[in-house]
Design an enzyme around this catalytic site. Structure first.
Site, PDB file in Angstrom:
ATOM      1  N   TYR A  32       0.825  -1.204   0.000  1.00  0.00           N
ATOM      2  CA  TYR A  32       0.000   0.000   0.000  1.00  0.00           C
ATOM      3  C   TYR A  32       0.857   1.251   0.000  1.00  0.00           C
ATOM      4  O   TYR A  32       2.074   1.190   0.240  1.00  0.00           O
ATOM      5  CB  TYR A  32      -0.974   0.000   1.184  1.00  0.00           C
ATOM      6  CG  TYR A  32      -0.346   0.284   2.536  1.00  0.00           C
ATOM      7  CD1 TYR A  32       0.507  -0.637   3.145  1.00  0.00           C
ATOM      8  CD2 TYR A  32      -0.593   1.481   3.209  1.00  0.00           C
ATOM      9  CE1 TYR A  32       1.073  -0.362   4.386  1.00  0.00           C
ATOM     10  CE2 TYR A  32      -0.039   1.759   4.449  1.00  0.00           C
ATOM     11  CZ  TYR A  32       0.798   0.831   5.029  1.00  0.00           C
ATOM     12  OH  TYR A  32       1.361   1.099   6.249  1.00  0.00           O
ATOM     13  N   ARG A  51       8.228   4.019  -4.518  1.00  0.00           N
ATOM     14  CA  ARG A  51       8.294   3.063  -3.402  1.00  0.00           C
ATOM     15  C   ARG A  51       7.320   1.911  -3.619  1.00  0.00           C
ATOM     16  O   ARG A  51       7.607   0.759  -3.284  1.00  0.00           O
ATOM     17  CB  ARG A  51       8.025   3.772  -2.076  1.00  0.00           C
ATOM     18  CG  ARG A  51       8.237   2.839  -0.885  1.00  0.00           C
ATOM     19  CD  ARG A  51       8.148   3.580   0.441  1.00  0.00           C
ATOM     20  NE  ARG A  51       6.819   4.119   0.665  1.00  0.00           N
ATOM     21  CZ  ARG A  51       6.502   4.928   1.681  1.00  0.00           C
ATOM     22  NH1 ARG A  51       7.427   5.293   2.552  1.00  0.00           N
ATOM     23  NH2 ARG A  51       5.282   5.381   1.824  1.00  0.00           N
ATOM     24  N   ARG A  99      -7.198 -20.648  -1.876  1.00  0.00           N
ATOM     25  CA  ARG A  99      -6.220 -20.471  -0.806  1.00  0.00           C
ATOM     26  C   ARG A  99      -5.106 -21.509  -0.923  1.00  0.00           C
ATOM     27  O   ARG A  99      -5.365 -22.718  -0.878  1.00  0.00           O
ATOM     28  CB  ARG A  99      -6.887 -20.562   0.567  1.00  0.00           C
ATOM     29  CG  ARG A  99      -5.918 -20.234   1.698  1.00  0.00           C
ATOM     30  CD  ARG A  99      -6.564 -20.251   3.067  1.00  0.00           C
ATOM     31  NE  ARG A  99      -5.577 -19.881   4.083  1.00  0.00           N
ATOM     32  CZ  ARG A  99      -4.674 -20.719   4.598  1.00  0.00           C
ATOM     33  NH1 ARG A  99      -4.658 -21.972   4.230  1.00  0.00           N
ATOM     34  NH2 ARG A  99      -3.815 -20.295   5.506  1.00  0.00           N
ATOM     35  N   LYS A 147       6.472  -2.066   2.130  1.00  0.00           N
ATOM     36  CA  LYS A 147       5.262  -1.481   2.738  1.00  0.00           C
ATOM     37  C   LYS A 147       4.075  -2.422   2.529  1.00  0.00           C
ATOM     38  O   LYS A 147       3.226  -2.200   1.672  1.00  0.00           O
ATOM     39  CB  LYS A 147       5.006  -0.086   2.138  1.00  0.00           C
ATOM     40  CG  LYS A 147       4.084   0.785   3.015  1.00  0.00           C
ATOM     41  CD  LYS A 147       4.148   2.227   2.573  1.00  0.00           C
ATOM     42  CE  LYS A 147       3.081   3.085   3.206  1.00  0.00           C
ATOM     43  NZ  LYS A 147       3.182   3.258   4.649  1.00  0.00           N
ATOM     44  N   GLU A 179      11.857   2.546  14.504  1.00  0.00           N
ATOM     45  CA  GLU A 179      10.948   3.601  14.025  1.00  0.00           C
ATOM     46  C   GLU A 179       9.674   3.578  14.851  1.00  0.00           C
ATOM     47  O   GLU A 179       9.550   2.775  15.792  1.00  0.00           O
ATOM     48  CB  GLU A 179      10.654   3.426  12.530  1.00  0.00           C
ATOM     49  CG  GLU A 179      10.051   2.081  12.184  1.00  0.00           C
ATOM     50  CD  GLU A 179       9.908   1.840  10.679  1.00  0.00           C
ATOM     51  OE1 GLU A 179       9.812   2.795   9.900  1.00  0.00           O
ATOM     52  OE2 GLU A 179       9.864   0.651  10.308  1.00  0.00           O
TER      53      GLU A 179
HETATM   54  N1  PLP Z   1       7.564   3.835   9.009  1.00  0.00           N
HETATM   55  C1  PLP Z   1       6.444   3.104   9.041  1.00  0.00           C
HETATM   56  C2  PLP Z   1       6.467   1.781   9.727  1.00  0.00           C
HETATM   57  C3  PLP Z   1       5.264   3.581   8.442  1.00  0.00           C
HETATM   58  O1  PLP Z   1       4.136   2.832   8.474  1.00  0.00           O
HETATM   59  C4  PLP Z   1       5.279   4.850   7.818  1.00  0.00           C
HETATM   60  C5  PLP Z   1       4.079   5.390   7.156  1.00  0.00           C
HETATM   61  O2  PLP Z   1       3.045   4.807   7.141  1.00  0.00           O
HETATM   62  C6  PLP Z   1       6.469   5.587   7.824  1.00  0.00           C
HETATM   63  C7  PLP Z   1       7.597   5.048   8.410  1.00  0.00           C
HETATM   64  C8  PLP Z   1       6.542   6.947   7.191  1.00  0.00           C
HETATM   65  O3  PLP Z   1       6.532   6.865   5.798  1.00  0.00           O
HETATM   66  P1  PLP Z   1       6.010   8.070   4.908  1.00  0.00           P
HETATM   67  O4  PLP Z   1       6.807   9.273   5.323  1.00  0.00           O
HETATM   68  O5  PLP Z   1       6.323   7.654   3.523  1.00  0.00           O
HETATM   69  O6  PLP Z   1       4.561   8.232   5.200  1.00  0.00           O
END
Ligand code: PLP
Length: 284
Positions: A32, A51, A99, A147, A179
């Protein structure tokens, strides 16, 4: 009523349907992006699409919609739903198949869903007062650079942070902050250096992160991309997080220990202001 996009159609949200056999539903086999909308225009759209392509590539997931088509869909939804400020969510899954742990045939059509969220992002009460964060073990899988929609652990960590009276969780691996639950994490040391973890499979390569580090350079701030400990965070002058939905958002305590004066810091405020100025000017 809000209109959403599903596999080529714009529909009222109550009429949108995805199969129960969708790989996104059964295996979290989907990726996403969330793109910020300011003044009805998209911020860092091409960065988000780059990305997205990277995430798809890492998962060996075929996808054929061109970037121009994706831009057209984003804009159409902004227009139909009259979004002046908010977010556009885009999800792509490996599609619908019986599945099975084996991936389906490469010719299986993706499921593509987009929707908008109207949200006041710039005037955020949380950004004004600053976030309280608490740290949790980073128990996510080891490809946090992709992501994916597999967000259960960050969601749990956020709920546990809230249960403790905090606003968000910062995740910790081997004593070092990776993070936030859905943001990148930063501290500003007492000598004014902005520190954030270096890019690796441990964190998501934030689109906001990249822009904010450029802002820091323009403000002549020293930047260090390296792991930093929980203790360093607790003793920092300032701390903040970045994301498309939170912009640059101050952090005023970690594990109940106030950071600096326990108020949003001035370097954080400058970064937020410059980031916003630049993104309002460059949004498309
Ligand atoms: N780290 C994680 C785990 C995230 O889920 C997100 C955004 O959803 C970010 C960092 C920040 O990414 P962005 O600046 O591209 O929104």
């Amino acid at each position: 009523m809000r209109h959403v996009y599903v596999n080529g159609d714009y529909l009222p949200e109550t009429e949108a349907r995805v199969s129960i056999f969708d790989r996104g539903f059964l295996f979290a086999d989907g990726v996403y992006e969330v793109t910020l909308v300011l003044d009805g225009r998209l911020v860092d759209f091409s960065g988000h699409m780059a990305r997205l392509r990277r995430s798809l590539g890492e998962l060996d997931m075929p996808f054929s919609l061109a970037e121009e088509k994706l831009l057209e869909i984003h804009r159409e939804l902004i227009e139909r739903n009259q979004i002046s400020e908010g977010l556009v969510y885009l999800q792509v899954t490996r599609g619908v198949a019986d599945r099975d742990f084996n991936f389906p045939l490469k010719s299986t059509p993706n499921t593509v869903v987009l929707f908008t969220q109207k949200k006041s992002i710039v005037d955020s009460p949380l950004a004004a007062r600053g976030q309280h964060v608490v740290t949790f073990d980073d128990l996510r899988w080891r490809r946090c650079d992709i992501k994916t929609v597999q967000l259960l652990y960050p969601s749990m960590a956020k709920m546990q942070a809230k249960a403790q009276g905090a606003d968000d969780a910062w995740l910790v691996k081997d004593g070092f902050i990776t993070e936030g639950s859905s943001s990148n994490a930063y501290i500003v040391t007492t000598d004014g250096t902005v520190v954030t973890r270096d890019l690796s499979t441990d964190i998501l390569q934030g689109i906001t992160r990249e822009a904010v580090l450029l802002c820091a350079g323009s403000l002549q701030l020293r930047v260090e991309e390296r792991p930093f400990t929980v203790e360093e965070s607790e003793n920092a002058a300032e701390a903040f997080s970045t994301s498309a939905s939170g912009l640059v958002s101050p952090v005023v305590s970690i594990n109940d220990k106030p950071i600096g004066a326990g108020k949003p810091g001035s370097i954080t405020a400058h970064l937020r202001q410059l980031y916003l100025e630049r993104k309002r000017a460059s949004a498309i």
